[in-house]
Design a protein around this motif. Structure first.
Motif, PDB file in Angstrom:
ATOM      1  N   LEU A 160     -31.287   8.485  33.397  1.00  0.00           N
ATOM      2  CA  LEU A 160     -30.245   9.604  32.879  1.00  0.00           C
ATOM      3  C   LEU A 160     -29.926   9.160  31.370  1.00  0.00           C
ATOM      4  CD1 LEU A 160     -28.693  12.225  32.957  1.00  0.00           C
ATOM      5  CD2 LEU A 160     -26.890  10.933  33.948  1.00  0.00           C
ATOM      6  N   LEU A 161     -29.538   7.738  31.137  1.00  0.00           N
ATOM      7  CA  LEU A 161     -29.448   7.275  29.777  1.00  0.00           C
ATOM      8  C   LEU A 161     -30.394   7.649  28.862  1.00  0.00           C
ATOM      9  CD1 LEU A 161     -27.390   5.589  28.177  1.00  0.00           C
ATOM     10  CD2 LEU A 161     -28.693   3.413  28.797  1.00  0.00           C
ATOM     11  N   CYS A 162     -31.611   7.457  29.314  1.00  0.00           N
ATOM     12  CA  CYS A 162     -32.647   7.543  28.579  1.00  0.00           C
ATOM     13  C   CYS A 162     -33.117   9.080  28.116  1.00  0.00           C
ATOM     14  CB  CYS A 162     -33.973   6.906  29.244  1.00  0.00           C
ATOM     15  SG  CYS A 162     -34.148   5.232  29.220  1.00  0.00           S
ATOM     16  N   PHE A 163     -32.649   9.932  29.398  1.00  0.00           N
ATOM     17  CA  PHE A 163     -32.926  11.160  29.046  1.00  0.00           C
ATOM     18  C   PHE A 163     -31.719  11.692  27.950  1.00  0.00           C
ATOM     19  CE2 PHE A 163     -30.799  15.510  29.785  1.00  0.00           C
ATOM     20  CZ  PHE A 163     -31.879  16.285  29.444  1.00  0.00           C
ATOM     21  N   GLN A 164     -30.380  11.251  28.146  1.00  0.00           N
ATOM     22  CA  GLN A 164     -29.396  11.589  27.340  1.00  0.00           C
ATOM     23  C   GLN A 164     -29.742  11.527  25.744  1.00  0.00           C
ATOM     24  OE1 GLN A 164     -27.024  13.520  28.057  1.00  0.00           O
ATOM     25  NE2 GLN A 164     -26.698  13.300  30.170  1.00  0.00           N
ATOM     26  N   VAL A 165     -30.644  10.592  25.548  1.00  0.00           N
ATOM     27  CA  VAL A 165     -31.129  10.362  23.957  1.00  0.00           C
ATOM     28  C   VAL A 165     -31.873  11.415  23.420  1.00  0.00           C
ATOM     29  CG1 VAL A 165     -31.956   8.662  22.419  1.00  0.00           C
ATOM     30  CG2 VAL A 165     -30.667   7.822  24.504  1.00  0.00           C
ATOM     31  N   LEU A 166     -32.626  11.947  24.575  1.00  0.00           N
ATOM     32  CA  LEU A 166     -33.597  12.943  24.081  1.00  0.00           C
ATOM     33  C   LEU A 166     -33.054  14.068  23.307  1.00  0.00           C
ATOM     34  CD1 LEU A 166     -36.693  13.345  24.370  1.00  0.00           C
ATOM     35  CD2 LEU A 166     -36.315  14.511  26.612  1.00  0.00           C
ATOM     36  N   PRO A 167     -31.816  14.963  24.086  1.00  0.00           N
ATOM     37  CA  PRO A 167     -31.620  15.929  23.289  1.00  0.00           C
ATOM     38  C   PRO A 167     -31.025  15.528  21.901  1.00  0.00           C
ATOM     39  CG  PRO A 167     -31.014  16.216  25.372  1.00  0.00           C
ATOM     40  CD  PRO A 167     -31.342  14.831  25.349  1.00  0.00           C
ATOM     41  N   ARG A 168     -30.390  14.353  21.846  1.00  0.00           N
ATOM     42  CA  ARG A 168     -29.739  14.473  20.471  1.00  0.00           C
ATOM     43  C   ARG A 168     -30.738  13.839  19.471  1.00  0.00           C
ATOM     44  NH1 ARG A 168     -24.567  11.676  21.833  1.00  0.00           N
ATOM     45  NH2 ARG A 168     -24.549  11.540  19.320  1.00  0.00           N
ATOM     46  N   LEU A 169     -31.732  13.349  19.966  1.00  0.00           N
ATOM     47  CA  LEU A 169     -32.859  12.966  18.776  1.00  0.00           C
ATOM     48  C   LEU A 169     -33.810  14.388  18.710  1.00  0.00           C
ATOM     49  CD1 LEU A 169     -34.209   9.645  20.074  1.00  0.00           C
ATOM     50  CD2 LEU A 169     -32.946  10.118  17.904  1.00  0.00           C
ATOM     51  N   PHE A 170     -34.057  15.194  19.607  1.00  0.00           N
ATOM     52  CA  PHE A 170     -34.670  16.352  19.341  1.00  0.00           C
ATOM     53  C   PHE A 170     -33.938  17.267  18.490  1.00  0.00           C
ATOM     54  CE2 PHE A 170     -35.333  20.873  21.018  1.00  0.00           C
ATOM     55  CZ  PHE A 170     -36.633  21.052  20.604  1.00  0.00           C
ATOM     56  N   GLY A 171     -32.488  17.263  18.782  1.00  0.00           N
ATOM     57  CA  GLY A 171     -31.554  17.938  17.506  1.00  0.00           C
ATOM     58  C   GLY A 171     -31.949  17.578  16.200  1.00  0.00           C
ATOM     59  N   CYS A 172     -32.389  16.160  15.879  1.00  0.00           N
ATOM     60  CA  CYS A 172     -32.757  16.128  14.526  1.00  0.00           C
ATOM     61  C   CYS A 172     -33.797  16.884  13.945  1.00  0.00           C
ATOM     62  CB  CYS A 172     -32.989  14.648  14.341  1.00  0.00           C
ATOM     63  SG  CYS A 172     -31.858  13.673  14.951  1.00  0.00           S
ATOM     64  N   LEU A 173     -34.929  17.613  14.762  1.00  0.00           N
ATOM     65  CA  LEU A 173     -35.904  18.346  14.383  1.00  0.00           C
ATOM     66  C   LEU A 173     -35.688  19.618  13.691  1.00  0.00           C
ATOM     67  CD1 LEU A 173     -38.458  17.429  17.211  1.00  0.00           C
ATOM     68  CD2 LEU A 173     -38.249  16.229  14.831  1.00  0.00           C
ATOM     69  N   ARG A 174     -36.407  20.116  12.820  1.00  0.00           N
ATOM     70  CA  ARG A 174     -35.963  21.459  12.255  1.00  0.00           C
ATOM     71  C   ARG A 174     -36.162  22.392  13.352  1.00  0.00           C
ATOM     72  NH1 ARG A 174     -39.381  21.684   6.871  1.00  0.00           N
ATOM     73  NH2 ARG A 174     -40.736  20.713   8.215  1.00  0.00           N
ATOM     74  N   ILE A 175     -37.186  22.535  14.205  1.00  0.00           N
ATOM     75  CA  ILE A 175     -37.472  23.402  15.006  1.00  0.00           C
ATOM     76  C   ILE A 175     -36.302  23.607  15.974  1.00  0.00           C
ATOM     77  CG2 ILE A 175     -39.896  23.219  14.903  1.00  0.00           C
ATOM     78  CD1 ILE A 175     -40.055  21.816  17.383  1.00  0.00           C
ATOM     79  N   SER A 176     -35.633  22.767  16.028  1.00  0.00           N
ATOM     80  CA  SER A 176     -34.493  22.910  17.042  1.00  0.00           C
ATOM     81  C   SER A 176     -33.057  23.422  16.630  1.00  0.00           C
ATOM     82  CB  SER A 176     -34.050  21.424  17.684  1.00  0.00           C
ATOM     83  OG  SER A 176     -33.501  20.561  16.643  1.00  0.00           O
ATOM     84  N   ARG A 177     -33.230  23.387  15.380  1.00  0.00           N
ATOM     85  CA  ARG A 177     -31.637  23.917  14.760  1.00  0.00           C
ATOM     86  C   ARG A 177     -31.702  24.933  13.711  1.00  0.00           C
ATOM     87  NH1 ARG A 177     -31.791  20.319  10.132  1.00  0.00           N
ATOM     88  NH2 ARG A 177     -33.080  18.758  10.233  1.00  0.00           N
ATOM     89  N   LEU A 178     -33.012  25.238  13.180  1.00  0.00           N
ATOM     90  CA  LEU A 178     -33.329  26.588  12.208  1.00  0.00           C
ATOM     91  C   LEU A 178     -32.977  28.029  12.742  1.00  0.00           C
ATOM     92  CD1 LEU A 178     -36.395  25.555   9.917  1.00  0.00           C
ATOM     93  CD2 LEU A 178     -33.796  25.057   9.668  1.00  0.00           C
ATOM     94  N   GLN A 179     -32.500  28.552  12.117  1.00  0.00           N
ATOM     95  CA  GLN A 179     -32.471  29.830  12.485  1.00  0.00           C
ATOM     96  C   GLN A 179     -33.993  30.525  12.626  1.00  0.00           C
ATOM     97  OE1 GLN A 179     -29.542  31.274  13.285  1.00  0.00           O
ATOM     98  NE2 GLN A 179     -28.689  29.284  12.767  1.00  0.00           N
TER      99      GLN A 179
END
Length: 1484
Positions: A322-341
Motif C-alpha cells: 500500500l505504501l508503494c501504491f500511495q506514492v504512485l498517484p502523487r508522482l503521477f500527478g506531476c505529469l501534465r496529462i494528469s492535471r491539464l484541462q
C-alpha cells in the motif's frame, strides 16, 4: 647560485617586477632543482593563490591573459609528478579553503554567464584536486563545499550549448560525485543528507540525467568513451538520490506522510519529528524556475519514473504494497496529462504524449510485475483506493485516444492485466478507439495494438464471456460513423489474435457468438442496406468478422456431441436462408439508381459470406459424417448439369452470370471471393466419382478458365502493393496480389484443366513478376506481407515447380524468348541471316531443336564428322566477327534473366530443353561485348554463363548434347572465344573474381572431358583435336606473342585448360593401363599434354613467377603436372625441350626450384585454403618421388620445418590453422609412412621443444594482470596442432614406435601443457587434445602402460583437477560456458570407464585414484551436472576397490575428506552398486 635563486621569493612579491617576469620566475622556481626556498612548493602555490584572491577581491588589477596563466600555473603544479612524489613521501601541502572557494565561485560564474575565459584551466585545477586524495580532503572535510561544487558543476553542464561541453567537465562531475557518495555513505544524520540532496542537488542532477539520457553530448570519435562516462555519471546520480532521498531511516517518515499512521499518545512527538519527504521531493521536482520551460515537462516525466523506481527499490517488501501504491498517484500527478484541462490536453503534441505515456507505462508495469495491486485486499481493507485510481487513469486514456503512440496501447494492456473491471465500463469506447476506429500504420504501433487485443480476448476467453465481448464489438461496428474513413476491421494483427482466441473456445460459445452476429446483422444492417453506402461498408465489416469466426473455429467431427452438430446444422441453414440469400437477392435486384460504391461493397459482403458458407459447409461435410449438407437437400433447382455441384445451393447459374457482370467492374474482394467459389466448385466436382466424365471435364475447364481469367487484366497492370493475407483487406490495390496468391496456391488443381493459351499466359505473368534483382532482406520492424514478386519467387524455388510440366515448359519457353529478344536487339547483321547462323534462337518450340538429334545421329566412318555442322558454324562466327554485340544495359538485362535461370533445376531438364538451353547459354557465352561493358560486369556475365553450362552438363540429359556436337568442338569454341575476349579482362590476376572465373571455366572443361571418358565416344578423335588445339596455343605463347600483347589472362586460361586435360586424361590412362586396355594413342596424347604443360609452366616461371609470390593458377598447374608425370613415368624423369633454340631445361630442376620456393612461401599461402591445398599436394608428390630430391638437404627435415613455421607464425590466425589442419595432417601422415627412424626422432625432438613453454607461460602470468591473462598467449596457437600431431603419432601403435622411452616422453609433454587461465573455447580445445593423447597411449601402447601407470595417472589427475576447478560454482558470472566444462567432464567419465575396463592393471592404484578425487572435490562446490558426471566415473573405479581398500581409505584420509568419502561410498552402494546388482539378476 643558491643565493641568486633565493631572491625569487622577493621578486615574486615585488610590485616592480612585471607579471610576465613573475610567471617566468615562478615556473623556473618550480622546475629547477637549483632554486632553494624554504618550503618552496607551498610558497609558490600560496603566491599564485594569493594573486588570484587579490584579483577577484578587486585588490589587484590584472589582465585576463595573466589571470588565465595563473590558473594554468596552479593547474601545472597540481598535475605535476613532482607534487605527486612529494605527497607520496609524506610532505604536507596546504591548499587553503580560499582557493577552493574561488574555484567554486568561478564555476558558479561560468554557469550563470556566457563568459568561458579560463574555464578549462579552472576545471583542470578542480580535477587535479579531486583526483589526488591528499588534496581532495579539503573538499571532503567541508561537506558544504563539495555540495556547492557538485551543484554548480551540474548547472554548468546543463546550461552549456549542445555539443560545446568538453569531456573534462564530465570527468570533474564524475570525480565530485564519487567523493560525495563516499561522504553520503558515512553520513550519520539522515535529515542532513536528505536536506543536501533535495535542497541543492536534486534539481540540477535530474536535469543533467535527463540530458545525458537523451544523448545530448555524444561526440563524434569519442562515442564509446562518452557513453561509458555518461552511463557512470547517470549511475552515480541515481545512487546519490537513493542515498539522500530514500534512506532506510526515512521509511517511517514516508509512512507517516503517506499512510497517516500517527498514534494518539505519540502524536505530539511525531509531529515534532514529522518530515514530509515525498512532498518535499515533489515540490522541488515541479518547481517551475530551475530549467527552461521547453525542457521542464520532459525533465519531470523522465524523473517521475526514476523516483518511483528508487522508492520502490528502497522500500518494497512484503507488507509495504500500500505504501508503494500511495506514492504512485502523487508522482503521477506531476505529469501534465494528469492535471491539464481538456483544451490543454488536446493541444499536446504527439511527442509529448509519447514521453508521458512511456513514463505511465513504466509505473503501471512496476505495479503489475511486483503484485502491488491485490484486488481482494484493495476492496476489503482499503476501500478500493487502487481501483479508483486505475479507473481514473483508464478514463483519461480512453477519453484522449492516442492510437499513433505504441505506449498508449501498452498502458491499456497493463490496466487490463491488473483487473478487467478497470476497463470494462468503457469497453465499447476501448474497442472503438483501440481497434475499430483506430488508424494504425506504424509497425511498432501495430504490434502494441495486437498485444492489447490479445490480452483483451484472452481475458474474456478465461472469463467465458466471449459473446459479451462480441456484443460490444458488434455495437461499435454498428454505431453511426464515417465508414469510408475506417480501416478494415480484420488486418493481420487483430485477425491473428481472434484466430488464437477462437481455437480455445468450446463449440457452444462459438455458436452463441455466431448467432449473436446473425441477429445483429439482421436487426441493425439488413433492413437499412438498400442504397446506403455506409450500411454496405458496415455489412462488409460484419461479414469479415463472421468469416473469421467461421473459418477459425474448431471443426466438428464424428465424436462431437449430436446436439452440437444439430445446432451447427441449424445455424448453417439459418445463415444461408436469412442472410446469404437475401444479400444475393439484393445484389441481383438493386431497385434504384446503382451507386458504384454501394454496389461494390454489397457484392463484396454477399460474395464473402457465400464463399465462407460454401467452404465451411464442405469442411463440415468431409469431417463430420453426421452433418448433412444443405446442398444435398436442394436438388429441385433447375440446373443444366443436375449431377454436378452448384456454386451455392439455391442460386441458379443464370444468376451467377449476372453477378459476374457486377464483379467484373471492380478489382475487389467480391471478385476474389467469386473466384474462390469457383475453386470450391472444382474441388467438389473432383471429389465426385464421375469427375472424369465429359460434362465434368467441361465444367472443370470452364471453372479453371474463369478463375485465371478473372484477374488477368489486373495482373497485366501489376502492382507494387503488399497484401497481409487477410481476406478483409483485399482492395483495388491489393487485388492483383490476392488473385495471384489464389492461382499459385491452387496451381496443382488448376494446371490440368487450363488451355495452352492460359498456361502460356500464366508463365508470362510468372516471368514478368519475378524480382529484377535479389530482394533485400526485410527489416525486423516490417510486417510480413505478400507481394507479386515474393509469390512468384516462391513458385520458382518450389521443388514442385518442375513437376508441373506444362507450366514449367511454358516458363522455359518464355525465358528463352526473353534471352533471344535481348540478343536480337544487339544484332549487327540482317535478322534473316542471323536466323540461318543461329537457328536455335528463333525456334518457338523446344521439340524442334530435339529433331536435330536425328539429323546428326548417324555416325559415319572414322575421320568423317557428321556432327560438325553446328560446331563449325559457331567456330567460324567466333573466329571472324560474331554477329551480336551486347552493350551495358543489354548485358544487365541478360544477367537478370540468367539469375532466373540459375534458380531452375537445370540438371533435371528433359532432353529437348537441355539441348536448347545448352545452345542458348553457349551462344550467350561467346557473344561479343561492347566497350560500355566494364571488366567486372563482363567477368560476372561469363562466370554465370559457364557456371550454368557446368550445372547443365551435370544433369541427366547431358549426353544429348553430344548427339549434335563433339566435345572437342565445344572445347575449341569455348577457349577460342575466351582467348579472344581475354585482352579485355582488365583485372588483377589475383583478384577473387578472376580466380573464381578460372575455377568455373576449369570445372566446365573438366566436366566435358569427364563426360567424354564416361561415354567413350570417339575418345582418340576428341582428345587428339583438344591436344592439337592446345599445342597451337602453347606454340604462340612460348613464341612470345602473348607477352608482347601483355595478356597474362590468356596464359592463365591456357594453364587451366592444360591442367584440366592432365587431370582427366592422366587417371583415365593410368586406370586403363592397369586393366591393360589403354590405347597407345591415348598414352601418346597424355605424354604430349605433359610436355606442353611443362613447357608452358617453365615459360611462366622464366617470365616472372620465379622469385615472386607464386600465383594460385601456377601452383595448381604444377601440382597436376607432377602428379601426371609421376603417374606416366614411375621409374625415370622426363627431359623435355622448351621448343626454343635455348639449351633444354630439365623438369627435375624445375620441380626442385618450385619446391624450394613453395617451402619459403608456405606460411603466406596458409590464408588461401585452395592454394594451400595445391601446395601441400605438390609437396606430398615431390616427397614421394625420391629421385627428384636435391642431394644436399633432407627433404623430410625441410618440409617439417616449413610446416612448423606455418603453425608458429603469429600472422596466421587460429581459425586458419584449424581450417588447414586436415591438409597438414595428411602431409605429415605421408611423411611419417615414408620417413626413416632418424626422421621420426628429429620430429619428436622438435615437438618436445615446441611444447616446452612452461617458463614462458609462467613469465606471462607474472607480468600480466588478470585481464591480460585472459588474452590468448602466443604459444597457444602452436600447442593444439602439436598435440594433434603427437596423438596421430601415438595412434600408429607399437609397430611404428618400438622404443617405450619415446612414448613415455609424451607424459612429460602433457605435464607442461597449461590448463588454467584459458578462455572457455580454448580450454575445451586443449582439454580434448590432452585427453586424446592419453587415450592414444592407453589404447595403442599396452606394453608401455605396464610400467607407466603412475605417469599416466599423474597426467590424468591434472585433467580431473582442472575440470573441478572450471566446474566450481562461482560467486559471480553466468553459466553460459558450463557446456564446455560438461563436455570435458564427460571425457573424464569416459576415461574412468576405459581405466575400469583394464581392471588387472589398475586395481592396485584404484584406492589412490579415489583418494585423489575426494581430496580435490572437498575443496570446491561443483555444479550438480558436473558433479554427477564425475561421480558416475569414480563409481567405476570404486568397482575395482576391494573391502580392504575401502577400510584403508576410511582410516587414512583426513577427517574432512573422510566425511566426503563416506558420503560418496554411501551413494555408490545405494545407487550404483544396487543398480548393477539388480541388472546381474536378469543376466544369463
Amino acid at each position: 647560485m643558491a643565493a641568486v635563486y633565493s631572491g625569487i621569493s622577493f621578486k615574486l612579491k615585488s610590485k616592480t617586477t612585471s607579471w610576465e617576469d613573475k610567471l617566468k620566475l615562478a615556473h623556473f622556481a618550480w622546475i629547477s632543482h637549483q632554486c632553494v626556498l624554504p618550503n618552496k612548493e607551498q610558497v609558490l602555490l600560496d603566491w599564485a593563490r594569493q594573486s588570484l584572491i587579490a584579483f577577484y577581491k578587486k585588490k589587484l588589477e590584472l589582465k585576463e591573459d595573466i589571470v588565465e596563466r595563473l590558473w594554468i600555473y596552479i593547474d601545472n603544479i597540481l598535475h605535476s609528478k613532482k607534487l605527486q612524489d612529494l605527497l607520496k613521501n609524506g610532505k604536507t601541502i596546504n591548499l587553503q579553503i580560499s582557493l577552493v572557494k574561488i574555484i567554486n565561485e568561478r564555476i558558479t560564474e561560468f554557469s550563470l554567464s556566457e563568459s568561458r575565459r579560463s574555464m578549462c584551466a579552472v576545471l583542470s585545477c578542480c580535477q587535479g584536486i579531486l583526483s589526488t586524495p591528499a588534496l581532495a580532503v579539503i573538499y571532503t572535510a567541508r561537506q558544504e563545499l563539495i555540495v556547492a561544487l557538485l551543484s554548480q558543476l551540474c548547472w554548468l553542464a546543463c546550461r552549456q550549448p549542445e555539443g560545446a561541453v568538453v569531456a573534462q567537465l564530465f570527468e570533474v562531475i564524475h570525480l565530485a560525485l564519487g567523493h560525495y557518495l563516499l561522504i553520503q555513505q558515512q553520513q550519520v544524520n539522515p535529515r542532513r543528507a536528505f536536506g543536501e540532496v533535495t535542497g541543492h542537488l536534486l534539481q540540477p542532477c535530474l536535469v543533467l540525467r535527463h540530458l545525458l539520457s537523451g544523448g545530448t553530448w555524444t561526440q563524434t570519435g569519442q562515442g564509446q568513451l562518452r557513453q561509458a562516462l555518461s552511463r557512470d555519471v547517470r549511475s552515480q546520480i541515481e545512487a546519490m538520490l537513493r542515498g539522500g532521498a530514500f534512506q532506510p531511516e526515512l521509511l517511517s517518515s514516508y509512512k507517516e506522510e503517506l499512510l497517516d499512521q500517527q498514534q494518539g499518545d505519540t502524536k505530539i512527538g511525531a509531529m515534532k519529528n514529522l518530515l514530509a519527504p515525498l512532498d518535499t521531493v515533489i515540490t522541488r521536482l515541479v518547481d517551475a524556475g530551475y530549467c527552461e520551460p521547453s525542457l521542464h515537462a520532459a525533465v519531470i516525466a523522465n524523473s517521475v519514473a526514476l523516483l518511483y523506481k528508487l522508492f520502490f527499490d528502497s522500500y518494497f517488501k512484503e507488507g509495504n504494497q500500500l505504501l508503494c501504491f500511495q506514492v504512485l498517484p502523487r508522482l503521477f500527478g506531476c505529469l501534465r496529462i494528469s492535471r491539464l484541462q481538456e483544451e490543454q490536453l488536446k493541444g499536446l503534441a504527439a511527442s509529448d504524449w509519447t514521453t508521458e505515456l512511456l513514463v505511465l507505462e513504466q509505473l503501471l508495469s512496476s505495479v503489475a510485475n511486483n503484485n502491488i495491486y491485490n484486488i481482494a485486499a484493495d476492496r476489503i481493507r482499503h476501500g478500493e483506493a487502487q481501483f479508483h485510481f486505475y479507473r481514473r487513469v483508464a478514463e483519461l486514456l480512453i477519453n484522449h485516444s492516442q492510437a499513433s503512440v505504441p505506449a498508449w496501447f501498452r498502458c491499456l494492456k497493463a490496466l487490463m492485466s491488473l483487473n478487467h473491471l478497470i476497463l470494462e465500463p468503457d469497453l465499447d469506447d476501448l474497442l472503438a478507439s483501440a481497434w475499430i476506429d483506430a488508424e494504425v500504420t506504424d509497425f511498432r504501433t501495430k504490434k502494441a495494438q495486437e498485444a492489447l487485443l490479445h490480452t483483451v480476448f484472452q481475458t474474456y476467453v478465461k472469463l467465458r464471456q466471449v459473446p459479451r465481448l462480441f456484443e460490444e464489438i458488434l455495437g461499435v461496428i454498428c454505431r453511426p460513423a464515417a465508414e469510408a474513413l475506417r480501416q478494415p476491421v480484420l488486418t493481420s494483427g487483430p485477425s491473428r489474435v481472434l484466430c488464437e482466441c477462437l481455437l480455445d473456445l468450446p463449440p457452444n460459445q462459438i455458436l452463441d457468438t455466431w448467432s449473436l452476429m446473425l441477429e445483429k446483422f439482421q436487426s441493425s444492417v439488413l433492413p437499412y442496406l438498400r442504397g446506403d453506402a455506409d450500411m454496405a461498408l458496415k455489412s462488409l465489416s460484419l461479414s469479415s468478422l463472421l468469416h473469421c469466426v467461421m473459418f477459425n473455429m474448431r471443426s466438428l467431427d464424428s465424436s462431437t456431441p449430436l446436439p452440437v452438430i444439430r445446432r451447427m446444422q441449424c445455424t448453417m441453414e439459418r445463415m444461408l436462408r436469412e442472410l446469404v440469400r437475401p444479400l444475393l437477392d439484393l445484389l441481383l435486384d438493386p431497385q434504384g439508381p446503382e451507386l458504384e460504391l454501394w454496389l461494390q461493397k454489397l457484392s463484396d459482403s454477399a460474395l464473402l459470406l457465400s464463399y465462407t458458407w460454401a467452404q465451411v459447409d464442405a469442411m463440415l461435410s468431409i469431417n463430420c459424417s453426421q452433418y448433412h449438407s444443405v446442398s444435398g437437400a436442394l436438388t429441385d433447382v433447375a440446373v443444366e448439369i443436375s449431377h454436378l455441384p452448384l456454386l451455392l445451393p439455391g442460386v441458379e447459374t443464370c444468376h451467377w452470370k449476372k453477378i459476374e457482370k457486377f464483379t467484373a467492374q471492380f478489382d475487389s474482394l467480391g471478385r476474389y471471393c467469386l473466384a474462390q467459389l469457383y475453386l470450391q466448385k472444382m474441388k467438389r466436382t473432383l471429389m465426385q466419382t464421375s469427375f472424369q466424365s465429359e460434362e465434368a471435364l467441361r465444367s472443370l475447364k470452364c471453372d479453371a478458365a474463369y478463375i485465371l481469367g478473372s484477374g488477368r487484366e489486373s495482373l497485366n497492370r501489376g502492382t507494387t502493393a503488399s497484401w497481409d493475407g487477410q481476406v478483409g483487406t483485399v482492395s483495388a490495390l491489393t487485388y492483383p496480389v490476392a488473385h495471384w496468391h489464389l492461382v499459385v496456391s491452387n496451381l496443382t488443381i488448376l494446371m490440368s484443366y487450363l488451355s495452352p493459351d492460359d498456361v502460356r499466359s500464366l508463365a508470362s505473368v510468372l516471368l514478368r513478376t519475378l524480382p529484377v534483382s535479389k530482394a533485400q532482406e526485410g527489416s525486423a520492424e516490417e510486417e510480413p506481407s505478400l507481394t507479386l514478386e515474393k509469390i512468384s519467387s516462391a513458385v520458382l524455388h518450389s521443388p514442385l515447380f518442375p513437376e508441373m510440366q506444362s507450366v514449367h515448359s511454358a516458363f522455359l519457353m518464355y525465358l528463352t524468348e526473353g534471352c533471344t529478344s535481348v540478343l536480337c536487339s544487339g544484332a549487327q547483321s540482317d535478322p534473316s541471316l542471323l536466323s540461318e547462323q543461329l537457328p536455335w534462337l528463333f525456334e518457338k518450340d523446344h521439340l524442334v531443336v530435339a529433331l536435330w538429334e536425328n539429323k546428326f545421329a548417324k555416325v559415319g566412318p572414322e575421320g568423317v564428322e557428321p556432327k560438325g555442322e553446328i560446331a563449325q558454324n559457331l567456330l567460324s562466327l567466333v573466329k571472324s566477327d560474331f554477329p551480336i554485340q551486347l552493350e551495358g544495359e543489354q548485358l544487365e538485362s541478360i544477367l537478370g534473366l540468367l539469375e532466373v535461370i540459375s534458380t531452375l533445376q537445370l540438371d533435371s531438364l528433359l532432353t529437348p530443353y537441355h539441348v536448347r538451353y545448352f545452345l542458348l547459354l553457349l551462344s550467350l557465352a561467346i557473344t561479343k561485348l561492347g566497350s560500355s561493358c566494364s571488366s567486372s560486369v563482363t567477368l560476372k556475365f561469363l562466370t554465370t554463363c559457364y557456371r550454368l553450362l557446368g550445372y547443365l552438363q551435370r544433369g541427366k540429359s547431358a549426353r544429348s548434347v553430344l548427339k549434335i556436337m563433339y566435345v572437342s568442338d565445344i572445347f575449341e569454341i569455348t577457349l577460342t572465344s575466351l582467348f579472344k575476349a581475354s585482352g579485355r579482362f582488365l583485372v588483377n590476376v589475383d583478384d577473387p573474381s578472376w580466380l573464381e572465373f578460372l575455377q568455373v571455366v576449369g570445372a566446365f572443361l573438366e566436366q566435358l572431358m569427364q563426360m567424354l571418358t564416361q561415354t567413350k565416344l570417339s575418345l582418340v578423335l576428341n582428345f587428339r583435336k583438344i591436344v592439337g588445339f592446345l599445342r597451337e596455343l602453347c606454340t604462340e605463347a612460348i613464341a612470345g606473342k602473348w607477352v608482347k600483347n601483355q595478356n597474362p589472362w590468356g596464359q592463365h586460361l591456357l594453364l587451366v585448360s592444360l591442367t584440366k586435360l592432365c587431370q582427366v586424361l592422366g587417371p583415365f590412362v593410368r586406370e586403363r593401363k592397369q586393366q591393360r586396355e589403354a590405347p597407345e594413342a591415348l598414352c601418346e596424347l597424355l605424354q604430349k599434354a605433359i610436355l606442353h604443360t611443362g613447357a608452358m609452366l617453365q615459360q611462366c616461371w622464366a617470365q616472372g613467377a620465379q622469385g615472386q609470390c607464386l600465383p594460385p593458377v601456377f601452383i595448381a598447374s604444377v601440382s597436376t603436372l607432377l602428379e601426371a608425370d609421376v603417374g606416366q613415368h614411375s621409374r625415370h624423369r622426363t627431359e623435355i625441350s622448351t621448343m626454343t633454340d635455348e639449351v633444354p631445361l630439365s623438369l627435375t630442376a624445375f620441380y626442385q626450384s618450385v619446391y624450394s620456393q613453395l617451402l619459403s612461401e608456405l606460411p603466406a599461402l596458409a590464408g588461401d585454403r585452395q592454394c594451400f591445398q595445391a601446395a601441400l599436394r605438390f609437396l606430398t608428390l615431390f616427397f614421394l618421388a625420391p629421385e627428384l630430391h636435391p642431394k644436399k638437404d633432407s627433404v623430410f627435415t625441410s618440409m617439417f620445418h616449413s610446416v612448423r613455421k606455418v603453425l608458429a607464425d603469429p600472422a596466421v590466425p587460429v581459425e586458419v590453422i584449424q581450417d588447414i589442419e586436415p591438409d597438414l595432417g595428411a602431409l605429415l601422415t605421408q611423411m611419417l609412412e615414408a620417413g626413416t627412424t632418424e626422421d621420426f626422432r628429429m620430429m619428436m625432438r622438435c615437438i618436445l621443444q615446441g611444447l616446452d613453454i612452461s617458463n614462458m607461460w609462467k613469465a606471462n602470468l607474472q607480468l600480466l594482470n588478470r585481464e591480460a591473462c585472459q588474452e590468448q598467449p602466443v604459444p597457444l596457437a602452436v600447442v593444439g596442432p602439436i598435440l594433434d600431431v603427437l596423438a596421430a603419432l601415438l595412434r600408429q601403435g607399437e609397430e611404428t614406435i618400438r622404443n617405450p622411452h619415446h612414448v613415455s616422453l609424451a607424459f612429460s609433454i602433457l605435464l607442461t601443457v597449461p590448463l588454467d587461465h584459458l578462455k572457455p573455447s580454448e580450454y575445451g580445445s586443449i582439454f580434448l587434445r590432452v585427453h586424446n593423447v592419453l587415450f592414444s597411449i592407453l589404447q595403442c601402447h599396452p606394453k608401455v602402460m605396464l610400467k607407466a601407470i603412475p605417469s599416466f595417472l599423474n597426467c590424468f589427475n591434472r585433467l580431473v583437477y582442472s575440470v573441478m576447478h572450471e566446474g566450481r560454482q562461482k560467486d559471480k558470472g553466468s553459466t553460459d560456458d558450463l557446456s564446455v566444462v560438461l563436455e570435458c567432464a564427460r571425457l573424464v567419465e569416459r576415461m574412468y570407464s576405459h581405466i575400469a575396463a583394464r581392471a588387472e592393471e589398475f586395481t592396485v592404484f584404484s584406492p589412490f585414484m579415489v583418494a585423489h578425487y575426494v581430496t580435490e572435490v572437498q575443496k570446491v562446490t561443483l555444479y550438480p551436472a558436473v558433479k554427477g558426471l564425475l561421480q558416475e566415473g569414480i563409481y567405476l573405479i570404486l568397482d575395482l576397490c576391494i573391502e580392504p581398500d575401502v577400510q584403508f581409505l576410511r582410516v587414512s584420509l583426513q577427517p574432512g575428506v573422510r566425511d566426503i568419502f563416506k558420503e560418496l561410498h554411501n551413494d555408490y552402494v545405494k545407487y550404483h552398486k544396487a543398480k548393477h546388482e539388480g541388472e546381474r539378476r536378469y543376466m544369463a
